[in-house]
Design a protein around this motif. Structure first.
Motif, mmCIF file in Angstrom:
data_model
loop_
_atom_site.group_PDB
_atom_site.id
_atom_site.type_symbol
_atom_site.label_atom_id
_atom_site.label_comp_id
_atom_site.label_asym_id
_atom_site.label_seq_id
_atom_site.Cartn_x
_atom_site.Cartn_y
_atom_site.Cartn_z
ATOM 1 N N GLN A 134 -34.106 -5.894 -11.353
ATOM 2 C CA GLN A 134 -35.279 -5.102 -11.699
ATOM 3 C C GLN A 134 -34.836 -3.674 -12.042
ATOM 4 O O GLN A 134 -33.848 -3.163 -11.496
ATOM 5 C CB GLN A 134 -36.266 -5.064 -10.527
ATOM 6 N N LYS A 193 -40.298 -14.969 -22.029
ATOM 7 C CA LYS A 193 -39.842 -14.931 -20.641
ATOM 8 C C LYS A 193 -38.414 -15.461 -20.524
ATOM 9 O O LYS A 193 -37.993 -16.320 -21.296
ATOM 10 C CB LYS A 193 -40.779 -15.753 -19.760
ATOM 11 N N ASP A 210 -38.855 -7.532 -16.285
ATOM 12 C CA ASP A 210 -40.034 -6.877 -15.711
ATOM 13 C C ASP A 210 -40.760 -7.854 -14.798
ATOM 14 O O ASP A 210 -40.280 -8.970 -14.538
ATOM 15 C CB ASP A 210 -40.954 -6.357 -16.819
ATOM 16 N N ASP A 211 -41.928 -7.454 -14.301
ATOM 17 C CA ASP A 211 -42.675 -8.293 -13.363
ATOM 18 C C ASP A 211 -43.152 -9.597 -13.987
ATOM 19 O O ASP A 211 -43.427 -10.574 -13.284
ATOM 20 C CB ASP A 211 -43.873 -7.517 -12.806
#
Length: 322
Positions: free
Chosen positions: A278, A241, A302-303
């Motif tokens: 995004q 992340k 990404d999400d």
């Protein structure tokens, strides 16, 4: 002899501006009817006109077509020699003639009437033959032409063009026509690129995305920046992340500090809480963000917060957004 051309030019602009301003008085029940006829039509809107009116008509047709009303221009001379075959009973005709007595336009009126096609006339003479034949008449009368001889169509063509724009935009609003709709009819130009292009269309992906672990050294980050050539690298945690970013600008800011690029970790000098984007965002939106924040690149996540892409100003320039 030296001539000040701006004096006459200022008079022209004044006369034409007044002509457009006076059009407001003609936004009446017939204007509403004209809009309603086009709005309700299951066919196309055909615009016709001769000479200068034809040139204006061609532009009006183009404006209608690009704002949600299917339309095209037909020259009245060609119409009477076969092009009337393009018309169907479901269509609407907008006929333009300042005098309302243009022979080439009037010649095709009997066929239009026989087909049962609704007619919208744009003239400067409400008492003219064309105006009387029309289901709706849009008056574009002007007090004077900008031409000092009163001969060359100037203020009258400007007024006609403005009335056509009023018609097209009123219909655009009624249809709920959006920026995305507009872009679909302009895919090849800069407008289309700005309205349609998304970051996923231009971003670097996969192995091209500069990425290092936050436990990496500053040297490792510099090698990654150099290798990927985007002037930055994403810094990620052990789950992959986004934890921060390190850029060429960050490097310049730490040059006068006592960091050892071989031993200090990139986590010590990276920018935390960095700006990301995004993949589905518009490229034009990303450009605006980068200009506001004064940055040259963006990491796309990404999400789950994991880097999936990267891009910089050069990518926007190549895509024609900048």
């Amino acid at each position: 002899m030296t001539i000040d051309f701006t004096i006459r030019a200022a008079e022209v602009i004044k006369i034409e501006a007044a002509a457009v301003e006076q059009l407001k008085q003609y936004l009446d029940a017939d204007f509403n009817l004209a809009c309603q006829l086009i709005f309700d039509s299951a066919g196309k809107t055909i615009v016709t006109g001769m000479g200068k009116s034809g040139h204006i008509g061609s532009k009006i047709a183009a404006t209608l077509a690009s704002t949600g009303t299917p339309a095209f221009f037909v020259h009245p001379g060609e119409a009477s020699h076969g092009d009337l075959g393009m018309l169907s009973a479901a269509d609407i005709v907008i006929a333009i003639s300042n005098s309302g007595e243009t022979a080439e336009v009037l010649t095709i009126m009997p066929v239009i009437k026989r087909l049962g096609i609704k007619l919208i006339a744009m003239t400067g003479n409400p008492a003219s033959t064309l105006a009387k034949l029309a289901d709706a008449h849009l008056c574009v009368k002007v007090e004077q032409e900008a031409c000092p001889l009163g001969l060359a169509p100037t203020a009258s063509t400007t007024a006609t063009l403005a009335m056509g724009d009023a018609l097209a935009v009123a219909l655009l609003d009624a249809r709920g026509f959006s920026a995305d709709d507009f872009a679909l009819s302009h895919p090849g130009g800069s407008l289309g690129r700005k309205l349609l292009l998304r970051l996923e269309d231009i971003m670097h992906t996969g192995e091209q995305v500069p990425t290092v672990l936050y436990s990496a050294t500053i040297k490792d980050a510099l090698l990654e920046i150099s290798k990927k050539g985007l002037g930055m690298t994403a810094v990620v945690d052990e789950q992959g992340k986004m934890a921060g970013v390190f850029t060429d600008g960050d490097l310049r800011r730490i040059l006068d500090q006592r960091y050892d690029i071989h031993s200090n970790q990139i986590a010590d000098v990276m920018t935390r809480n960095c700006i990301t984007a995004q993949a589905q965002q518009l490229a034009a939106e990303a450009l605006q963000i980068m200009q506001q924040k004064k940055i040259n690149g963006l990491i796309i996540i990404d999400d789950a917060g994991k880097p999936v892409g990267a891009m910089n100003m050069h990518d926007l320039l190549r895509a024609g957004v900048l």
